[in-house]
Scaffold this motif. Structure first.
Motif, short mmCIF file in Angstrom:
data_model
loop_
_atom_site.label_atom_id
_atom_site.label_comp_id
_atom_site.label_asym_id
_atom_site.label_seq_id
_atom_site.Cartn_x
_atom_site.Cartn_y
_atom_site.Cartn_z
N SER A 78 -5.50 2.55 1.87
CA SER A 78 -4.60 3.02 2.92
C SER A 78 -3.24 3.37 2.33
CB SER A 78 -4.44 1.91 3.97
OG SER A 78 -3.41 2.25 4.87
N SER A 79 -2.63 4.41 2.85
CA SER A 79 -1.30 4.79 2.37
C SER A 79 -0.23 3.81 2.84
CB SER A 79 -0.97 6.21 2.85
OG SER A 79 -0.98 6.25 4.26
N LEU A 80 -0.56 2.99 3.83
CA LEU A 80 0.41 2.01 4.35
C LEU A 80 0.41 0.71 3.56
CD1 LEU A 80 -0.20 2.50 8.16
CD2 LEU A 80 1.63 3.45 6.76
N GLY A 81 -0.48 0.59 2.61
CA GLY A 81 -0.60 -0.64 1.85
C GLY A 81 -1.94 -1.28 2.12
N GLY A 82 -2.34 -2.17 1.26
CA GLY A 82 -3.62 -2.83 1.41
C GLY A 82 -4.41 -2.76 0.12
N ILE A 83 -5.71 -2.90 0.25
CA ILE A 83 -6.58 -2.93 -0.92
C ILE A 83 -6.81 -1.51 -1.42
CG2 ILE A 83 -8.86 -3.57 -1.77
CD1 ILE A 83 -8.91 -5.74 0.41
N LYS A 84 -6.67 -1.35 -2.73
CA LYS A 84 -6.93 -0.08 -3.41
C LYS A 84 -8.19 -0.26 -4.25
CE LYS A 84 -2.79 1.28 -2.12
NZ LYS A 84 -2.61 1.88 -0.85
N TYR A 85 -9.09 0.69 -4.17
CA TYR A 85 -10.37 0.62 -4.87
C TYR A 85 -10.37 1.60 -6.04
CZ TYR A 85 -11.85 -1.81 -0.66
OH TYR A 85 -11.97 -2.70 0.38
N TRP A 86 -10.63 1.07 -7.24
CA TRP A 86 -10.62 1.85 -8.47
C TRP A 86 -11.97 1.70 -9.16
CZ3 TRP A 86 -6.65 5.04 -9.40
CH2 TRP A 86 -5.45 4.77 -8.74
#
Length: 188
Positions: A78-86
């Protein structure tokens, strides 16, 4: 292939995603509702999750650029913050945190996320239960016989739905505690 799964622990989610990769299924998309899309692949991938607070457009671009420079592909976040998946093809550098300080900061962000969301849900729970409790049927506890059981059984699924925020507070508290323990070990 699509799978539906809900996680309250970011590390268990990462572990599950990597298990799917070991079975030969690469993640191509993740929806905000817990639907994971996979495709069969012949390459070996690794997936890492990171939690970030809100980032401005410039910081977000820089954040993504740093990871992409090291071969990571951005799957979802999410662009608002949260978990980023790589995700990336396995090579000699399969971790996104290179030192104790960056790992420590990661656990600090996780603690902030768990405590913030937990307090919000605790407030929601209080607002839901403060006047009426779980069961809203008026006079339920004064009913007798079959009428009581019919009303009780009808109301129970709705009562359980109203209980979800309180249950989530417990899971988030557990997540906070796990992150705190790991953060404390890194600080020693």
């Amino acid at each position: 292939m699509k799978k539906f799964k809900v996680f309250f622990d970011i590390e268990k989610e990462e572990q599950w995603l990597n298990e799917q990769l070991q079975k030969g299924y690469r993640c191509t998309n993740i929806s905000g509702f817990g639907i994971y899309t996979f495709e069969k692949t012949g390459k070996r991938y690794v997936m890492r999750l990171d939690y970030q607070d809100y980032l401005s457009k410039k910081k977000s671009k820089d954040y993504k650029g740093i990871y992409q420079d090291f071969g990571w592909s951005y799957i979802y976040g999410s662009s608002l913050g949260g978990i980023k998946y790589w995700q990336k093809v396995i090579d000699n550098q399969n971790e996104i945190f290179s030192d104790r300080q960056s790992m420590s900061n990661y656990y600090k962000r996780l603690m902030s996320y768990s405590s913030g969301l937990g307090l919000l849900l605790l407030f929601v729970s209080y607002m839901l239960y403060k006047d009426s409790g779980l069961y809203l049927t008026e006079g339920l506890w004064n009913m007798k016989g079959a009428l009581f059981w019919k009303a009780f059984l009808f109301e129970t699924p709705f009562a359980l739905l109203r209980l979800i925020p309180a249950i989530m507070v417990v899971f988030l508290g557990s997540s906070f505690y796990k992150a705190y323990r790991k953060y404390s070990k890194l600080k020693e």
